[in-house]
Write a protein that holds these residues in place. Structure first.
Motif, PDB file in Angstrom:
ATOM      1  N   ARG A   1      70.230  25.661  28.835  1.00 47.54           N
ATOM      2  CA  ARG A   1      69.755  26.122  30.141  1.00 47.54           C
ATOM      3  C   ARG A   1      68.719  27.230  29.963  1.00 47.54           C
ATOM      4  NH1 ARG A   1      73.142  29.363  34.892  1.00 47.54           N
ATOM      5  NH2 ARG A   1      71.311  29.766  36.186  1.00 47.54           N
ATOM      6  N   LEU A   2      68.982  28.177  29.105  1.00 49.37           N
ATOM      7  CA  LEU A   2      68.027  29.254  28.862  1.00 49.37           C
ATOM      8  C   LEU A   2      66.717  28.703  28.303  1.00 49.37           C
ATOM      9  CD1 LEU A   2      70.454  31.894  27.308  1.00 49.37           C
ATOM     10  CD2 LEU A   2      69.649  31.739  29.679  1.00 49.37           C
ATOM     11  N   PHE A   3      66.793  27.693  27.455  1.00 55.50           N
ATOM     12  CA  PHE A   3      65.593  27.065  26.923  1.00 55.50           C
ATOM     13  C   PHE A   3      64.743  26.475  28.043  1.00 55.50           C
ATOM     14  CE2 PHE A   3      64.137  22.671  26.169  1.00 55.50           C
ATOM     15  CZ  PHE A   3      62.958  22.952  25.482  1.00 55.50           C
ATOM     16  N   LEU A   4      65.368  25.717  28.946  1.00 59.17           N
ATOM     17  CA  LEU A   4      64.605  25.087  30.020  1.00 59.17           C
ATOM     18  C   LEU A   4      64.022  26.116  30.979  1.00 59.17           C
ATOM     19  CD1 LEU A   4      66.820  21.965  30.831  1.00 59.17           C
ATOM     20  CD2 LEU A   4      64.557  21.983  29.781  1.00 59.17           C
ATOM     21  N   GLU A   5      64.728  27.189  31.211  1.00 60.05           N
ATOM     22  CA  GLU A   5      64.214  28.223  32.111  1.00 60.05           C
ATOM     23  C   GLU A   5      62.951  28.895  31.566  1.00 60.05           C
ATOM     24  OE1 GLU A   5      68.314  29.633  34.404  1.00 60.05           O
ATOM     25  OE2 GLU A   5      67.689  30.670  32.554  1.00 60.05           O
ATOM     26  N   GLN A   6      62.762  28.851  30.270  1.00 62.18           N
ATOM     27  CA  GLN A   6      61.590  29.467  29.648  1.00 62.18           C
ATOM     28  C   GLN A   6      60.488  28.460  29.334  1.00 62.18           C
ATOM     29  OE1 GLN A   6      63.267  31.315  26.167  1.00 62.18           O
ATOM     30  NE2 GLN A   6      64.572  32.704  27.336  1.00 62.18           N
ATOM     31  N   LEU A   7      60.781  27.171  29.466  1.00 63.72           N
ATOM     32  CA  LEU A   7      59.867  26.150  28.985  1.00 63.72           C
ATOM     33  C   LEU A   7      58.557  26.113  29.766  1.00 63.72           C
ATOM     34  CD1 LEU A   7      59.258  23.769  27.123  1.00 63.72           C
ATOM     35  CD2 LEU A   7      60.530  22.290  28.708  1.00 63.72           C
ATOM     36  N   GLY A   8      58.632  26.283  31.078  1.00 63.62           N
ATOM     37  CA  GLY A   8      57.425  26.190  31.888  1.00 63.62           C
ATOM     38  C   GLY A   8      56.335  27.151  31.443  1.00 63.62           C
ATOM     39  N   ALA A   9      56.731  28.359  31.063  1.00 60.24           N
ATOM     40  CA  ALA A   9      55.760  29.365  30.638  1.00 60.24           C
ATOM     41  C   ALA A   9      55.152  29.036  29.282  1.00 60.24           C
ATOM     42  CB  ALA A   9      56.425  30.741  30.581  1.00 60.24           C
ATOM     43  N   GLU A  10      55.796  28.156  28.524  1.00 62.09           N
ATOM     44  CA  GLU A  10      55.318  27.830  27.181  1.00 62.09           C
ATOM     45  C   GLU A  10      54.460  26.574  27.135  1.00 62.09           C
ATOM     46  OE1 GLU A  10      58.789  27.658  24.761  1.00 62.09           O
ATOM     47  OE2 GLU A  10      59.305  29.779  25.062  1.00 62.09           O
ATOM     48  N   LEU A  11      54.431  25.806  28.210  1.00 63.56           N
ATOM     49  CA  LEU A  11      53.587  24.615  28.237  1.00 63.56           C
ATOM     50  C   LEU A  11      52.117  25.018  28.341  1.00 63.56           C
ATOM     51  CD1 LEU A  11      55.768  22.363  30.569  1.00 63.56           C
ATOM     52  CD2 LEU A  11      55.403  22.070  28.117  1.00 63.56           C
ATOM     53  N   PRO A  12      51.211  24.182  27.845  1.00 59.24           N
ATOM     54  CA  PRO A  12      49.802  24.590  27.773  1.00 59.24           C
ATOM     55  C   PRO A  12      49.102  24.720  29.109  1.00 59.24           C
ATOM     56  CG  PRO A  12      50.082  22.324  27.028  1.00 59.24           C
ATOM     57  CD  PRO A  12      51.451  22.902  27.168  1.00 59.24           C
ATOM     58  N   GLU A  13      49.635  24.118  30.157  1.00 59.81           N
ATOM     59  CA  GLU A  13      49.022  24.234  31.483  1.00 59.81           C
ATOM     60  C   GLU A  13      50.074  23.933  32.548  1.00 59.81           C
ATOM     61  OE1 GLU A  13      46.664  20.375  32.545  1.00 59.81           O
ATOM     62  OE2 GLU A  13      46.437  20.704  30.381  1.00 59.81           O
ATOM     63  N   ARG A  14      49.770  24.342  33.762  1.00 60.78           N
ATOM     64  CA  ARG A  14      50.646  24.028  34.884  1.00 60.78           C
ATOM     65  C   ARG A  14      50.359  22.598  35.334  1.00 60.78           C
ATOM     66  NH1 ARG A  14      53.437  26.325  39.312  1.00 60.78           N
ATOM     67  NH2 ARG A  14      53.000  25.290  41.306  1.00 60.78           N
ATOM     68  N   PRO A  15      51.382  21.767  35.485  1.00 61.72           N
ATOM     69  CA  PRO A  15      51.138  20.370  35.836  1.00 61.72           C
ATOM     70  C   PRO A  15      50.565  20.212  37.242  1.00 61.72           C
ATOM     71  CG  PRO A  15      53.367  20.673  34.977  1.00 61.72           C
ATOM     72  CD  PRO A  15      52.809  22.032  35.248  1.00 61.72           C
ATOM     73  N   ARG A  16      49.731  19.205  37.382  1.00 62.24           N
ATOM     74  CA  ARG A  16      49.282  18.777  38.716  1.00 62.24           C
ATOM     75  C   ARG A  16      50.437  18.104  39.455  1.00 62.24           C
ATOM     76  NH1 ARG A  16      44.693  14.001  39.524  1.00 62.24           N
ATOM     77  NH2 ARG A  16      44.796  13.896  41.817  1.00 62.24           N
ATOM     78  N   ALA A  17      51.243  17.359  38.709  1.00 60.41           N
ATOM     79  CA  ALA A  17      52.411  16.663  39.249  1.00 60.41           C
ATOM     80  C   ALA A  17      53.337  16.350  38.086  1.00 60.41           C
ATOM     81  CB  ALA A  17      52.011  15.391  39.984  1.00 60.41           C
ATOM     82  N   ILE A  18      54.562  15.966  38.411  1.00 59.45           N
ATOM     83  CA  ILE A  18      55.572  15.668  37.394  1.00 59.45           C
ATOM     84  C   ILE A  18      56.121  14.270  37.642  1.00 59.45           C
ATOM     85  CG2 ILE A  18      57.803  16.344  36.408  1.00 59.45           C
ATOM     86  CD1 ILE A  18      57.233  19.191  37.478  1.00 59.45           C
ATOM     87  N   LEU A  19      56.182  13.461  36.591  1.00 55.67           N
ATOM     88  CA  LEU A  19      56.824  12.151  36.638  1.00 55.67           C
ATOM     89  C   LEU A  19      58.085  12.225  35.801  1.00 55.67           C
ATOM     90  CD1 LEU A  19      56.786   9.124  37.444  1.00 55.67           C
ATOM     91  CD2 LEU A  19      55.583   8.698  35.271  1.00 55.67           C
ATOM     92  N   VAL A  20      59.232  12.005  36.426  1.00 54.06           N
ATOM     93  CA  VAL A  20      60.518  12.085  35.724  1.00 54.06           C
ATOM     94  C   VAL A  20      61.117  10.690  35.582  1.00 54.06           C
ATOM     95  CG1 VAL A  20      62.801  13.133  35.660  1.00 54.06           C
ATOM     96  CG2 VAL A  20      60.926  14.341  36.764  1.00 54.06           C
ATOM     97  N   ILE A  21      61.480  10.349  34.374  1.00 54.44           N
ATOM     98  CA  ILE A  21      62.201   9.108  34.103  1.00 54.44           C
ATOM     99  C   ILE A  21      63.640   9.507  33.823  1.00 54.44           C
ATOM    100  CG2 ILE A  21      62.406   7.081  32.623  1.00 54.44           C
ATOM    101  CD1 ILE A  21      59.140   9.067  32.718  1.00 54.44           C
ATOM    102  N   SER A  22      64.522   9.234  34.781  1.00 59.29           N
ATOM    103  CA  SER A  22      65.909   9.700  34.691  1.00 59.29           C
ATOM    104  C   SER A  22      66.851   8.566  34.336  1.00 59.29           C
ATOM    105  CB  SER A  22      66.340  10.311  36.031  1.00 59.29           C
ATOM    106  OG  SER A  22      67.750  10.471  36.091  1.00 59.29           O
ATOM    107  N   ALA A  23      67.836   8.885  33.508  1.00 60.85           N
ATOM    108  CA  ALA A  23      68.860   7.914  33.133  1.00 60.85           C
ATOM    109  C   ALA A  23      69.717   7.485  34.309  1.00 60.85           C
ATOM    110  CB  ALA A  23      69.756   8.507  32.051  1.00 60.85           C
ATOM    111  N   HIS A  24      69.669   8.225  35.401  1.00 62.57           N
ATOM    112  CA  HIS A  24      70.582   7.972  36.512  1.00 62.57           C
ATOM    113  C   HIS A  24      70.005   7.084  37.612  1.00 62.57           C
ATOM    114  CE1 HIS A  24      73.963  10.423  35.214  1.00 62.57           C
ATOM    115  NE2 HIS A  24      73.049  11.203  34.658  1.00 62.57           N
ATOM    116  N   TRP A  25      68.863   6.472  37.332  1.00 62.79           N
ATOM    117  CA  TRP A  25      68.331   5.479  38.266  1.00 62.79           C
ATOM    118  C   TRP A  25      68.015   4.222  37.474  1.00 62.79           C
ATOM    119  CZ3 TRP A  25      63.132   5.676  41.419  1.00 62.79           C
ATOM    120  CH2 TRP A  25      63.199   4.732  42.455  1.00 62.79           C
ATOM    121  N   GLU A  26      68.904   3.256  37.557  1.00 61.64           N
ATOM    122  CA  GLU A  26      68.764   2.006  36.825  1.00 61.64           C
ATOM    123  C   GLU A  26      68.441   0.884  37.805  1.00 61.64           C
ATOM    124  OE1 GLU A  26      71.827   1.552  33.480  1.00 61.64           O
ATOM    125  OE2 GLU A  26      72.831   2.946  34.853  1.00 61.64           O
TER     126      GLU A  26
END
Length: 267
Positions: A22-47
């Motif tokens: 959880r702590l890793f994910l909370e810090q991840l956004g600041a470490e990515l090279p740019e802020r996304p225009r949009a996000i596409l999520v492929i989730s295991a919970h939609w089959e």
């Protein structure tokens, strides 16, 4: 350019736990090279049998679980949708001969909103979710990721959300021990997968079910690992292997390895 990510979203209670992942994910956004225009999520919970994308103006928060604390059901993540991204995803798949269903009114399941909310808590980046086709296996999802690779050049963060290990038949044994160490059969599989990813052994990864130690025990069904292959394909684009970075490794509840990877660029 943004990498394609694979993240492990953990148990439904993950947003309420004091866990390293959880702590890793909370810090991840600041470490990515740019802020996304949009996000596409492929989730295991939609089959679904064929690819489907959410097509809502504003995403509802789906609490697709029962028997958990009331605090969890109170969480909302009302990120906007993106008609542009829906059309772009559908176009990339349809140009290759596939079909895509647009599903208005469907929100984000916990495989999508849990990790994205931790990375971008303000819910101000458009999010679209894409389903998995579990019966079609790793090779299909790797090729699906390759089709989606151009989105990375357009400012879209592609996030495969699943679980690096996912044997729920053993979950009751470990549920009350959040920080229990992983048993050997969990680490054997995770370590083999990590080596194969870092070494670019695509053929081994696509055949992991026959080649990786303890593969079927860690994934009795494949839906929680398939988002990894989408991210892997999206990171490599048309090439056989793209650069992979192991961003995080930890364990929750003993049997859930919470590893995360970036493909196609450093995070």
């Amino acid at each position: 350019m943004l990498p394609a990510l694979f993240v492990s979203h953990g148990a439904p209670t993950f947003p309420l736990t004091d866990a390293p992942a959880r702590l890793f994910l909370e810090q991840l956004g600041a470490e990515l090279p740019e802020r996304p225009r949009a996000i596409l999520v492929i989730s295991a919970h939609w089959e679904t049998a064929a690819p489907s994308v959410t097509a809502s103006a504003v995403n509802e928060t789906i609490h697709d679980f029962t028997g958990f604390p009331a605090e969890l059901y109170a969480i909302r993540y009302a990120a906007p949708g993106s008609a542009w991204l829906v059309d772009r995803v559908a176009g990339l798949i349809e140009t290759a001969g596939g079909t895509v269903a647009r599903v208005p009114g469907r929100g984000l399941d916990h495989g999508a909103w849990v990790p994205v909310r931790l990375v971008y808590p303000e819910a101000d980046i458009p999010v679209v979710q894409l389903s998995v086709q579990t019966a079609l296996g790793p090779d299909y999802h790797y090729k699906l990721g390759q089709l989606l690779a151009p989105l990375r050049e357009e400012g879209v963060l592609i996030v495969g959300s699943g679980s690096f290990t996912h044997d729920l038949s053993s979950f009751r044994q470990y549920y009350n021990a959040l920080h229990a160490p992983a048993p050997a059969w969990v680490d054997q599989f995770a370590d083999w997968m990590t080596d194969a990813i870092e070494e670019g052994r695509i053929d081994d990864l696509l055949a992991y079910r026959n080649r990786a130690p303890q593969a079927v025990r860690n994934h009795p069904t494949e839906e929680h690992l398939l988002p990894l292959f989408v991210a892997l394909g999206a990171g490599s684009g048309g090439s056989e292997a793209g650069r992979a970075e192991h961003l995080h490794a930890s364990t929750t509840h003993g049997i859930l390895r919470m590893d995360a990877f970036a493909f196609g660029g450093a995070a």
